[in-house]
Design an enzyme around this catalytic site. Structure first.
Site, PDB file in Angstrom:
ATOM      1  N   ASP A 204      -8.052  -9.847   4.216  1.00  0.00           N
ATOM      2  CA  ASP A 204      -7.627  -8.535   4.878  1.00  0.00           C
ATOM      3  C   ASP A 204      -9.165  -7.684   5.716  1.00  0.00           C
ATOM      4  OD1 ASP A 204      -6.532  -5.734   5.517  1.00  0.00           O
ATOM      5  OD2 ASP A 204      -7.614  -4.899   4.613  1.00  0.00           O
TER       6      ASP A 204
ATOM      7  N   GLU B  23     -13.011  -3.141  12.144  1.00  0.00           N
ATOM      8  CA  GLU B  23     -12.945  -1.590  10.550  1.00  0.00           C
ATOM      9  C   GLU B  23     -13.947  -2.541  10.052  1.00  0.00           C
ATOM     10  OE1 GLU B  23      -8.644  -2.733   7.923  1.00  0.00           O
ATOM     11  OE2 GLU B  23      -9.320  -1.579   6.414  1.00  0.00           O
TER      12      GLU B  23
ATOM     13  N   GLU C 211       0.650  -1.156  -0.171  1.00  0.00           N
ATOM     14  CA  GLU C 211       0.218   0.087   0.126  1.00  0.00           C
ATOM     15  C   GLU C 211       0.842   1.303   0.132  1.00  0.00           C
ATOM     16  OE1 GLU C 211      -3.865  -1.361   1.490  1.00  0.00           O
ATOM     17  OE2 GLU C 211      -2.893  -0.425   3.537  1.00  0.00           O
TER      18      GLU C 211
HETATM   19  O1  GCW Z   1      -6.825  -3.084   6.269  1.00  0.00           O
HETATM   20  C1  GCW Z   1      -6.405  -2.774   5.725  1.00  0.00           C
HETATM   21  C2  GCW Z   1      -6.821  -0.936   6.419  1.00  0.00           C
HETATM   22  C3  GCW Z   1      -5.444   0.009   6.740  1.00  0.00           C
HETATM   23  C4  GCW Z   1      -4.049  -0.744   7.056  1.00  0.00           C
HETATM   24  C5  GCW Z   1      -3.805  -2.076   5.710  1.00  0.00           C
HETATM   25  C6  GCW Z   1      -2.553  -3.033   6.729  1.00  0.00           C
HETATM   26  C7  GCW Z   1      -2.305  -0.304   8.570  1.00  0.00           C
HETATM   27  O2  GCW Z   1      -7.344  -0.576   5.804  1.00  0.00           O
HETATM   28  O3  GCW Z   1      -5.885   1.417   7.167  1.00  0.00           O
HETATM   29  O4  GCW Z   1      -3.033  -0.264   7.245  1.00  0.00           O
HETATM   30  O5  GCW Z   1      -4.608  -3.280   5.986  1.00  0.00           O
HETATM   31  O6  GCW Z   1      -2.623  -3.658   7.444  1.00  0.00           O
HETATM   32  O7  GCW Z   1      -1.620  -2.588   6.843  1.00  0.00           O
END
Ligand code: GCW
Length: 717
Positions: free
Chosen positions: A383, A411, A309
């Site tokens: 995720d 989340e 990311e």
């Molecule tokens: O779940 C996703 C989230 C991001 C997060 C990323 C990660 C910290 O949307 O906010 O960043 O994973 O785990 O690195």
């Protein structure tokens, strides 16, 4: 006159009663130590007369205070602190201090308790019946004290105690995604607990309460800052602040770890590269780590998100994750520090299937990592979705210790407005069989090291804490923090056992109340899956903030859209991950790969995760896929309504503040569940072109209405 005074006293009594019984804002977590109910109270009074902690360290001082506070609260009377054992003494201390009181059995068993484990035992010594709490280390004694108090808080029989307990994994850490400006990425409980600006001079008493809460669960580490790390974390200014926290946490056995940005040598070190094979870069890290240890002598180590990311990493220099991790590991090794290198990678090129990426990148690197490196793997391959199959990396890297990363903050599970008890989700993953070494090779055995005999093992939980008065936003969020700690210590505990203990320690109520709250908790996760992402659907939340439904999200990077994951069209719905599709199933070991790939054997809860199927596909129930999708969404809403009814019945049975807090949030949750259901059913209906089955209430808003909803300041984004 007399009459006025009487009235005054009566009023005062009412006010005090109102505040003590009916105003629990949740700050005290599961550690309020309310007076035990009859009849157990009577037994406890008979069995516990006094206490004695042999203390010569800050940790044992903490243990003594805790035991005193706990006993006074639970017994509802004063407890004498003695210096010689008496009939009915609770005696705590490490094995060397208690040596003369230990019988042969304890002396031989204590060896198995390891560095942090403990023994709680009813013994007879010098003709007196006492309860011994002992361990090899002081922190073990503290854990033993907390556990003993938990036995009392949950009404257990303490007549013949014979407990030996030690943690199944070594590193049990919270990961805070807390930024230096006090915002929390994916945080829904206010701002960060760390008041960076006022540290190190001002030490909020809450830091101590935080450490205490973690110690009560056996959590032994905390990564203070976000994995999307700010390089300023490693500057002297912030190291001094982190050191102040470490000093407070130390007596509680809680080590400090930090997240670092891979490009730090460039960002704050003045170098023009962060290439891990450059000598200058390696030297920079060595010096930096030395400096960190000069501030925090028992510093735990580093957590790194690299090449994911947009975060920089070794691949920016054509180096591998192993080369990056090893450079940091070499800098930490002389001090006993570790590297937790995340496998949540998400590179700049859109993969054919994002679910495969971590394994593609990491599996070839097996056995290349240094001994003090753990690869930290999320429970599932995408995720933190409400339901994912277990991550195929578990079992696939036998030569590398893999650490579990669970998300405690919700989340993707309704954030802090939804009651979702996460133990069933964690357990589902831990209990999954990878078949890496034949049947019985569960994820839990990979993580606890027993499958491949790894000594360095760990479990991380992305924290759900913030500076809200009740710590976690939703009162039931506390149960997920509790669960994480308990499972990190012992993954064999069941969801039921953990829920039951937490409820008793939080609501101190009769068994009917416990049963009814437990039912709500145990059903809550499946309920959420049903109204959000049933039958293997995933990643269809609102864009960016992930609040609420967004199955229509398209445009921009494909693997950041919902369409990429549900692939709904006129023909059908679901992601084909079988050999005829992306072949992500091929990343699993044999019987598992086939089970997922084969429609006959794929569990229905993962159906659309692995298969793209026509809308009229015949399900096991005999109904069509479309009908089953509808049924699940409607069931989800129905279950939330049932939760509301069940909660409503508790009105006069639990603390009124807690009652109202949860009642209001449940009504928010009901609205959100309806919003999810209507949005998804209406949206998918545009492809299926089939009617919502008879007898179901019709959505009261149009798809257009839902699509237009925007949430500009949704938290945690
Ligand atoms: O779940 C996703 C989230 C991001 C997060 C990323 C990660 C910290 O949307 O906010 O960043 O994973 O785990 O690195």
């Amino acid at each position: 006159m007399m009459k006025t005074i009487k009235i005054y006293f009566v009023l005062l009594a009412i006010i005090i009663a109102a505040f003590s019984v009916n105003a629990d804002d949740g700050y005290g977590l599961w550690l309020n130590y309310q007076k035990a109910p009859e009849p157990v109270l009577k037994n406890y009074h008979q069995q516990i007369k006094s206490m004695m902690v042999l203390k010569n360290s800050p940790t044992l001082k903490v243990a003594e205070n805790e035991l005193f506070k706990g006993l006074v609260g639970i017994l509802g009377r004063q407890v004498s602190v003695v210096s010689e054992i008496e009939e009915g003494s609770v005696v705590a201390g490490n094995i060397s201090a208690l040596n003369s009181l230990l019988n042969e059995k304890i002396k031989s068993e204590i060896k198995d308790a390891g560095e942090e484990g403990y023994i709680i035992s009813s013994v007879e010594s010098e003709g007196k019946n006492i309860i011994l709490i002992t361990a090899n280390s002081d922190v073990g004694v503290l854990y033993g004290v907390f556990n003993f108090l938990q036995l009392l808080q949950t009404g257990k029989d303490i007549g013949k105690l014979d407990i030996i307990s030690s943690p199944k994994v070594k590193i049990r850490v919270l990961n805070h995604w807390d930024n230096l400006d006090r915002t929390v990425e994916r945080g829904y409980a206010g701002f960060s607990l760390w008041d960076w600006h006022r540290l190190p001079g001002y030490l909020d008493p809450r830091y101590t309460d935080y450490a205490r809460a973690n110690a009560s669960l056996g959590i032994n580490g905390t990564v203070l800052n976000n994995v999307n790390a700010n390089p300023a974390m490693l500057t002297p200014q912030f190291l001094e602040k982190a050191a102040a926290l470490a000093d407070i946490f130390r007596p509680y056995g809680l080590k400090v770890y930090l997240s670092v940005k891979f490009s730090s040598p460039v960002d704050i070190g003045g170098l023009n590269t962060a290439d891990p094979l450059e000598i200058d870069v390696q030297e920079w890290w060595k010096k930096k780590i030395e400096e960190v240890y000069s501030y925090i002598p028992d510093f735990g180590g580093l957590l790194i998100k690299a090449n994911s990311e947009g975060q920089p990493g070794p691949q920016n220099y054509d180096r591998t994750h192993a080369e990056g991790a090893n450079m940091l590991a070499d800098a930490l090794a002389p001090f006993g520090g570790i590297v937790m290198w995340r496998a949540f990678v998400y590179d700049n090129n859109v993969p054919d299937d994002r679910a495969k990426q971590a394994q593609n990148e990491f599996k070839p690197l097996d056995v290349q990592f240094r001994d003090n490196v753990l690869v930290q793997v999320k429970n599932g391959p995408i995720d933190f979705q409400p339901r994912e199959p277990f991550h195929p990396l578990f079992g696939a890297m036998p030569g590398t210790p893999l650490m579990m990363e669970f998300q405690i903050t919700q989340e993707y599970l309704g954030q802090a407005t939804n009651l979702v008890y996460l133990a069933p989700m964690y357990k589902e993953c831990l209990d999954s069989d990878t078949y890496a070494k034949g049947e019985g090779s569960t994820v839990a055995k990979v993580v606890d090291g027993s499958l491949e005999n790894h000594k360095l093992t760990g479990m991380a939980g992305v924290a759900n804490t913030g500076n809200d008065r009740n710590w976690t936003g939703h009162l039931f969020g506390q149960s997920n923090w509790f669960t994480f700690g308990k499972l990190a210590w012992n993954h064999e505990l069941t969801s039921e056992e953990i829920a039951e203990d937490w409820i008793k320690m939080t609501f101190y109520s009769d068994s009917e109340v416990v049963a009814s709250i437990k039912k709500i908790m145990l059903e809550s996760r499946e309920t959420t899956v049903n109204y959000m992402t049933p039958l293997g659907l995933h990643h269809i939340m609102g864009r960016g903030h992930h609040y609420g439904p967004g199955p229509w999200v398209t445009g921009g990077r494909p693997d950041w859209t919902s369409l990429y994951y549900h692939k709904a069209d006129k023909e059908g719905i679901g992601f084909d991950r079988t050999p005829s599709g992306s072949n992500a199933t091929g990343q699993y070991f044999k019987p598992v790969a086939d089970m997922f790939a084969n429609l006959e054997t794929c569990p229905e809860e993962y159906l659309l995760w692995f298969h793209h199927l026509p809308w009229d596909y015949k399900m096991k129930s005999g109904k069509t896929l479309w009908e089953e999708i509808c049924i699940h969404y409607y069931d989800g809403v129905k279950s939330v309504r049932n939760m509301q009814v069940a909660w409503g019945a508790l009105q006069d049975k639990i603390d009124s503040e807690k009652f109202k807090h949860v009642q209001m949030l449940l009504s928010v949750q009901e609205k959100e569940a309806v919003w999810w259901r209507n949005s998804c059913v209406l949206y998918f209906q545009t492809f299926s072109e089939m009617p919502i089955p008879n007898g179901f209430e019709k959505p009261d808003q149009t798809l257009e209405y839902y699509r237009k909803l925007t949430f500009r300041f949704a938290p945690g984004n």
